[in-house]
Scaffold this motif. Structure first.
Motif, PDB file in Angstrom:
ATOM      1  N   PRO A   1       0.822  -1.209   0.000  1.00  0.00           N
ATOM      2  CA  PRO A   1       0.000   0.000   0.000  1.00  0.00           C
ATOM      3  C   PRO A   1       0.856   1.259   0.000  1.00  0.00           C
ATOM      4  N   ASP A   2       0.276   2.369  -0.423  1.00  0.00           N
ATOM      5  CA  ASP A   2       0.993   3.637  -0.430  1.00  0.00           C
ATOM      6  C   ASP A   2       1.031   4.230   0.972  1.00  0.00           C
ATOM      7  N   VAL A   3       0.026   3.886   1.763  1.00  0.00           N
ATOM      8  CA  VAL A   3      -0.030   4.447   3.105  1.00  0.00           C
ATOM      9  C   VAL A   3      -0.749   3.465   4.022  1.00  0.00           C
ATOM     10  N   VAL A   4      -0.346   3.506   5.291  1.00  0.00           N
ATOM     11  CA  VAL A   4      -0.919   2.589   6.272  1.00  0.00           C
ATOM     12  C   VAL A   4      -1.435   3.400   7.456  1.00  0.00           C
ATOM     13  N   THR A   5      -2.634   3.105   7.942  1.00  0.00           N
ATOM     14  CA  THR A   5      -3.023   3.666   9.238  1.00  0.00           C
ATOM     15  C   THR A   5      -2.835   2.543  10.254  1.00  0.00           C
ATOM     16  N   MET A   6      -2.076   2.838  11.309  1.00  0.00           N
ATOM     17  CA  MET A   6      -1.641   1.786  12.214  1.00  0.00           C
ATOM     18  C   MET A   6      -2.050   2.095  13.646  1.00  0.00           C
ATOM     19  N   ASP A   7      -2.912   1.229  14.170  1.00  0.00           N
ATOM     20  CA  ASP A   7      -3.279   1.318  15.583  1.00  0.00           C
ATOM     21  C   ASP A   7      -2.053   0.905  16.399  1.00  0.00           C
TER      22      ASP A   7
ATOM     23  N   LEU B   1       8.992  -3.461  11.601  1.00  0.00           N
ATOM     24  CA  LEU B   1       9.200  -4.499  10.586  1.00  0.00           C
ATOM     25  C   LEU B   1       8.872  -3.981   9.192  1.00  0.00           C
ATOM     26  N   ILE B   2       7.818  -3.180   9.126  1.00  0.00           N
ATOM     27  CA  ILE B   2       7.443  -2.646   7.816  1.00  0.00           C
ATOM     28  C   ILE B   2       8.534  -1.702   7.301  1.00  0.00           C
ATOM     29  N   LYS B   3       9.049  -0.868   8.205  1.00  0.00           N
ATOM     30  CA  LYS B   3      10.100   0.068   7.791  1.00  0.00           C
ATOM     31  C   LYS B   3      11.375  -0.688   7.419  1.00  0.00           C
ATOM     32  N   ALA B   4      11.623  -1.795   8.088  1.00  0.00           N
ATOM     33  CA  ALA B   4      12.812  -2.572   7.757  1.00  0.00           C
ATOM     34  C   ALA B   4      12.671  -3.182   6.369  1.00  0.00           C
ATOM     35  N   PHE B   5      11.451  -3.534   6.047  1.00  0.00           N
ATOM     36  CA  PHE B   5      11.187  -4.136   4.740  1.00  0.00           C
ATOM     37  C   PHE B   5      11.160  -3.057   3.651  1.00  0.00           C
ATOM     38  N   ASP B   6      10.534  -1.959   3.977  1.00  0.00           N
ATOM     39  CA  ASP B   6      10.411  -0.862   3.014  1.00  0.00           C
ATOM     40  C   ASP B   6      10.656   0.471   3.720  1.00  0.00           C
ATOM     41  N   PRO B   7      11.866   0.981   3.647  1.00  0.00           N
ATOM     42  CA  PRO B   7      12.186   2.213   4.365  1.00  0.00           C
ATOM     43  C   PRO B   7      11.327   3.400   3.911  1.00  0.00           C
ATOM     44  N   GLN B   8      10.747   3.285   2.715  1.00  0.00           N
ATOM     45  CA  GLN B   8       9.932   4.382   2.213  1.00  0.00           C
ATOM     46  C   GLN B   8       8.480   4.295   2.726  1.00  0.00           C
ATOM     47  N   ALA B   9       8.180   3.264   3.466  1.00  0.00           N
ATOM     48  CA  ALA B   9       6.802   3.043   3.885  1.00  0.00           C
ATOM     49  C   ALA B   9       6.248   4.268   4.603  1.00  0.00           C
ATOM     50  N   LYS B  10       5.028   4.591   4.280  1.00  0.00           N
ATOM     51  CA  LYS B  10       4.373   5.741   4.907  1.00  0.00           C
ATOM     52  C   LYS B  10       3.334   5.224   5.891  1.00  0.00           C
ATOM     53  N   VAL B  11       3.649   5.382   7.149  1.00  0.00           N
ATOM     54  CA  VAL B  11       2.770   4.840   8.178  1.00  0.00           C
ATOM     55  C   VAL B  11       2.255   5.964   9.068  1.00  0.00           C
ATOM     56  N   ILE B  12       0.935   6.023   9.204  1.00  0.00           N
ATOM     57  CA  ILE B  12       0.311   6.995  10.095  1.00  0.00           C
ATOM     58  C   ILE B  12      -0.122   6.241  11.351  1.00  0.00           C
ATOM     59  N   MET B  13       0.378   6.648  12.496  1.00  0.00           N
ATOM     60  CA  MET B  13      -0.020   5.964  13.711  1.00  0.00           C
ATOM     61  C   MET B  13      -1.372   6.505  14.171  1.00  0.00           C
ATOM     62  N   VAL B  14      -2.216   5.608  14.604  1.00  0.00           N
ATOM     63  CA  VAL B  14      -3.509   6.018  15.163  1.00  0.00           C
ATOM     64  C   VAL B  14      -3.400   5.836  16.675  1.00  0.00           C
ATOM     65  N   SER B  15      -3.308   6.943  17.369  1.00  0.00           N
ATOM     66  CA  SER B  15      -3.041   6.851  18.802  1.00  0.00           C
ATOM     67  C   SER B  15      -4.175   7.490  19.582  1.00  0.00           C
ATOM     68  N   SER B  16      -4.051   7.425  20.883  1.00  0.00           N
ATOM     69  CA  SER B  16      -5.018   8.172  21.681  1.00  0.00           C
ATOM     70  C   SER B  16      -4.291   8.752  22.879  1.00  0.00           C
ATOM     71  N   MET B  17      -4.967   9.632  23.554  1.00  0.00           N
ATOM     72  CA  MET B  17      -4.350  10.302  24.689  1.00  0.00           C
ATOM     73  C   MET B  17      -3.856   9.238  25.669  1.00  0.00           C
ATOM     74  N   GLY B  18      -2.703   9.487  26.231  1.00  0.00           N
ATOM     75  CA  GLY B  18      -2.158   8.512  27.171  1.00  0.00           C
ATOM     76  C   GLY B  18      -1.100   7.645  26.523  1.00  0.00           C
TER      77      GLY B  18
END
Lengths: 163, 120, 698
Positions: free
Chosen positions: B47-53, B67-84
């Motif tokens: 994928p071009d972009v990942v949303t990651m919990d 692991l994804i970055k190790a496989f593909d350093p160009q990977a675009k990952v958006i972390m889905v976080s919450s307060m805390g």
């Protein structure tokens, strides 16, 4: 976005249906029912009777796999029963997602009646009156406009009375 | 059309994100319910972009990100976080997450985040 | 928030998933409570569940649920990270179960379309106190990771700059230029301090030395400072202004960027000693692998769904699918048994029709199996009931579950959960004795309730067995007498009949109404619920030893094997499972008693006859027994002979309920619903249990 479109088209449907009534007759009287409640008009079908029902509930029919209850509007309005013939029609209406078929003597036409042409029904008259929400005047004719909601909901009250 | 992979253990969040992107020019190519599946799906679907919990069973979002970055350093990952989760968000940034989005978020914010990450 | 969250499917999914998680968590708590400690897997799991619910409910704007979930998450975070010893697990269970109940109630409100306005402040405060207690215990052994959490806010760690300090300290060098950058982030982006941290991280190798305001990016307060005043960065680099500008402007959520070259390095001068910050480029570990470009795999035809072996489907869709399959079964019959085909010899047609019939029936079986759900969830729920009851009543009861993998149609499961809970409450409240009483009777201190499910033909049997005091026959009899519920002469009544009196409307053996079992809803409600899905309940009891309640529940409601019969122009369908035999009666076997009740002798036994045409006032020409047929049906050890015109044939029928309008008008006893026959006509499905009551009163 698609939701908006859906709402729009629904509005349009409402618009084009507004003020339109399907008229049918019972004896010498003409009745009108808002077209938006009407899903279809069919000829008489083989009816399966349900035991222990009030006289005006004639039974159920199979309409393409859907089970539809039938109400004889004549009997509902405490008019004498008339044998069904080839002019007898079933007007299938859908009120608050409850489908029901109305058995009427015959169906005449779809007409437009504007709000100005509708007057309130005279208060104390005959039995059928409580189901009438207004009287529409079209030329020289008078159409009794049905309050479809009442046709169904009044039942519970009657049931209580029977007990 | 750009391809997106949704990673979240909560079906509710996956559907939320999917719904929010309904009329966007983005194709959701997959949904993963934990980090382990996410990594293998990433490799397969590219994928071009990942949303990651972040908090997930089997494998957390942070480990999957690594692991994804190790496989593909160009990977675009958006972390889905919450307060805390500040500590974990920080780890994610160090591990190469493009950015993060904080729950609860609105549709517009998600659109903006994705288009910015994609550089559109 | 925007409306998209409030559309039905999202809300449904939220409710479904949250309830599932909550129930899972409830089981975990109850299972762990028994061992008086929580194992680490359970702690992890509960932490994750609370985290998920916090997130989802925040997305749906159910803030009270979200806040409560957050405080529970905090507690389990400490349990997970600090592993405190000697925690009061009973208090913990109480708190968390209370939290679960709160969330359940709120979700119920949401489901009913009500405002979820419950106030959990008191509970959150208790959780906070608990959180503080377990944390204080481990304050000294707190490990490094703890600092990274918001739960430790306000706690400033001496080693906080760990991420900023380079492993390799280089001597101050002079770089070609110094810049000052101020970045403003967009509102609502959240966690601005970490966004700033990301900026610094992104600069990576480009910058050799830097300093920023606010200096401490770990502290939440910095987020507010950055929100209001922006994030200011002083940096020394040998790169050009354009290059730095390009990098900085790639920052996501950047609203405004001011970048200027500064001549003097004043800001750095003061800081050289105490705040010499060099970048620890952790991201570097990936740089090594960035050399090799990975060619993009074009094999995208793979289905991404192949990864997911399980999907959740809404019950409404399953119902619809079931309906459609039902239509198809009828349509198939309409085609293959079409009257136009009569007398024709169509070999190829027959072959194709057989194939169609085979596929239809397989399809039907598959759809049915999809709707089958194991009783596990329903059974597991009872653990909580037992726990709560025992705590309140100071009784000790162990619940044994047997055969929970037994599957039942989804619709049925929903109907039996409440009755089961009620019956188990009853058993604990009225059946199981106090521990001291039990000891005096020579029983173990703890009572045992066994909840067992097993398949029995087309039905599922659910048995609730307790080893309590058993029913009190004398009490039941006097109560029944008092209420006028006795229909059988007292000297003829069997023990079993006495026990089953408790299921009659208006019966409750306990004089004192307890909080649990006497809330106005008596056994008769339980019976009604079970009968609503075509089930039945019976009781048996041994004084002093315990009581056994047996529930017989049909596997499914949707399709039954039925025998179609004809009376006049009407068609009726009798569930095959109820039919014992059918035969043409001999007039000589008919007996009429002085009250004109008709009966028939079969193999020396006498059975009552129900003339269906009389019962339902159907006109028929078949009035003589010799011209018609008798169908002997049995339900709950009662037998009845139904008299009809003729049998039409046996087939699988799709049960449809009577139209709502009809049902609202009157509930016709003896009718369970209707079905469509192959010729398109409607047949009324008989409810055998209902016919017995008709027979009695009529």
């Amino acid at each position: 976005m698609s939701e908006n479109e859906a709402v729009d088209s629904e509005d349009q449907v409402e618009d084009t249906q507004k003020g339109k009534f399907l008229t049918f007759c019972l004896g010498n009287e003409f009745y009108g029912i808002e077209i938006k409640y009407v899903t279809e008009i069919i000829g008489l079908q083989p009816i399966t009777e349900i035991p222990e029902m009030p006289e005006y509930i004639k039974g159920i029919i199979n309409l393409r796999g859907k089970i539809i209850p039938l109400m004889d509007v004549r009997l509902r309005f405490r008019k004498p029963f008339r044998e069904y013939n080839d002019r007898t029609c079933i007007v299938v209406i859908d009120i608050r997602e409850i489908p029901i078929g109305l058995i009427v003597d015959s169906v005449s036409e779809v007409i437009s009646i504007s709000d100005e042409e509708i007057v309130s029904p005279p208060s104390l008259n005959k039995e059928g009156n409580k189901y009438i929400r207004g009287i529409g005047k079209v030329g020289n004719d008078v159409k009794l406009l049905l309050d479809s909601g009442k046709l169904l909901t009044d039942l519970e009250i009657e049931n209580l009375e029977n007990i | 059309m750009k391809k997106l992979l949704i990673v979240d253990d909560a079906a509710f969040m996956r559907v939320s994100i999917r719904n929010m992107l309904q009329n966007q020019d983005i194709e959701i190519v997959g949904e993963a319910a934990n980090g382990l599946i996410a990594v293998s799906m990433y490799k397969e679907l590219r994928p071009d972009v990942v949303t990651m919990d972040i908090t997930m069973p089997e494998m957390s979002g942070i480990e999957a990100l690594k692991l994804i970055k190790a496989f593909d350093p160009q990977a675009k990952v958006i972390m889905v976080s919450s307060m805390g989760q500040e500590g974990m968000v920080k780890q994610a940034i160090i591990s190469g997450a493009k950015t993060f989005i904080v729950k609860p978020f609105k549709e517009e914010l998600l659109h903006k985040t994705i288009s910015k990450v994609l550089g559109v | 928030m925007t409306d998209q969250y409030h559309n039905e499917p999202m809300l449904e999914l939220f409710i479904f998933e949250s309830m599932q998680l909550i129930e899972q968590m409830e089981q975990l708590i109850i299972a762990n409570e028994k061992f008086e400690s929580y194992d680490s897997d359970a702690i992890n799991e509960i932490f994750r569940i609370m985290h998920t619910i916090k997130g989802s409910s925040a997305m749906m704007l159910f803030n009270n649920v979200s806040t409560l979930a957050h405080s529970m998450e905090d507690v389990f975070f400490v349990l997970r990270e600090d592993k405190p010893q000697n925690i009061d697990s009973s208090q913990l269970s109480d708190l968390v179960l209370e939290g679960i109940d709160f969330i359940k109630v709120e979700i119920a409100k949401i489901r009913n379309g009500d405002e979820a306005e419950g106030d959990a402040a008191a509970l959150i405060e208790s959780l906070r106190v608990f959180h503080a207690t377990i944390k204080a215990q481990n304050y000294t052994v707190r490990d490094q990771e703890m600092k990274d959490t918001a739960t430790s806010q306000g706690y400033s760690a001496p080693k906080k700059q760990q991420y900023y300090i380079s492993k390799v300290r280089t001597e101050p060098q002079s770089y070609s230029s110094s810049f000052q950058a101020t970045l403003y982030f967009e509102e609502d982006c959240g966690m601005e301090n970490l966004r700033a941290f990301g900026v610094v991280n992104d600069l990576g190798d480009l910058v050799k030395e830097y300093y920023h305001i606010p200096a401490d990016l770990d502290h939440e307060d910095s987020a507010v400072v950055i929100q209001e005043q922006g994030f200011t960065l002083f940096l020394k680099t040998d790169r050009s202004l354009e290059e730095i500008h390009r990098t900085l402007s790639q920052t996501i959520y950047l609203k405004d960027l001011q970048l200027t070259q500064v001549k003097n390095c004043e800001p750095f001068e003061d800081l050289h000693e105490e705040r010499k910050i060099l970048l620890n480029d952790s991201a570097k570990i990936f740089a090594s692998s960035s050399g090799e470009r990975i060619t993009i795999d074009q094999k995208e035809s793979y289905s991404s769904a192949s990864q997911q072996s399980i999907i959740s489907v809404s019950v409404a869709k399953l119902d619809q699918l079931m309906d459609l399959v039902g239509e198809m079964v009828i349509a198939e019959a309409m085609v293959t048994q079409n009257p136009d085909l009569k007398g024709l010899e169509l070999n190829n047609f027959e072959k194709a029709a057989r194939q169609l019939r085979k596929i239809t029936s397989e399809l039907q079986d598959t759809v049915m199996s999809v709707r089958m759900v194991p009783l596990t969830g329903t059974f597991q729920k009872m653990n909580r009931t037992v726990r709560d009851m025992c705590k309140k009543l100071n009784k000790d009861v162990r619940l044994e579950l047997i055969g929970q993998e037994t599957e039942v149609d989804k619709n049925i499961i929903e109907h039996i959960s409440d009755p089961l809970m009620h019956l188990i409450r009853n058993s604990i409240d009225h059946g199981i004795e106090m521990p001291s009483d039990r000891e005096m009777k020579g029983k173990p201190r703890w009572g045992t309730i066994t909840l067992e499910a097993k398949n029995a033909g087309g039905d599922v049997l659910i048995i609730i067995r307790d080893d309590g005091g058993g029913f009190n026959k004398a009490k039941i009899m006097s109560k029944a007498r008092e209420k006028g519920l006795l229909q059988v002469p007292e000297d003829e009544i069997t023990d079993k009949e006495i026990y089953n009196l408790v299921f009659l409307p208006g019966f409750s053996t306990n004089e004192t109404v307890t909080e649990f079992s006497g809330r106005g809803v008596g056994m008769d409600v339980v019976v009604k619920n079970i009968e609503a899905v075509g089930g039945a309940i019976t009781a048996d009891s041994v004084p002093g030893k315990g009581t056994t309640l047996s529930l017989k529940i049909p596997l499914t409601l949707a399709i039954i094997d039925g025998m179609n019969i004809k009376v006049g122009d009407s068609r009726y369908t009798i569930p095959t499972t109820a039919i014992k035999e059918s035969f043409r009666p001999k007039t000589t076997d008919i007996i009429v008693d002085p009250d004109d009740n008709e009966m028939i002798m079969v193999r020396g036994q006498c059975f009552p006859i129900l003339r269906l045409h009389e019962r339902y006032h159907v006109n028929t020409l078949v009035n003589n027994f010799a011209d018609g047929i008798i169908i002997m049906v049995e339900q709950d050890d009662q037998t009845l002979c139904i008299f009809a015109d003729e049998l039409i044939g046996q087939q699988q029928v799709v049960v449809k309920s009577l139209p709502a309008y009809i049902k609202h008008t009157k509930k016709v006893t003896g009718l369970a619903g209707c079905t469509l026959l192959g010729d398109g006509s409607i047949s009324l499905i008989l409810d055998i249990a209902g016919l017995f009551t008709v027979k009695k009163t009529g």
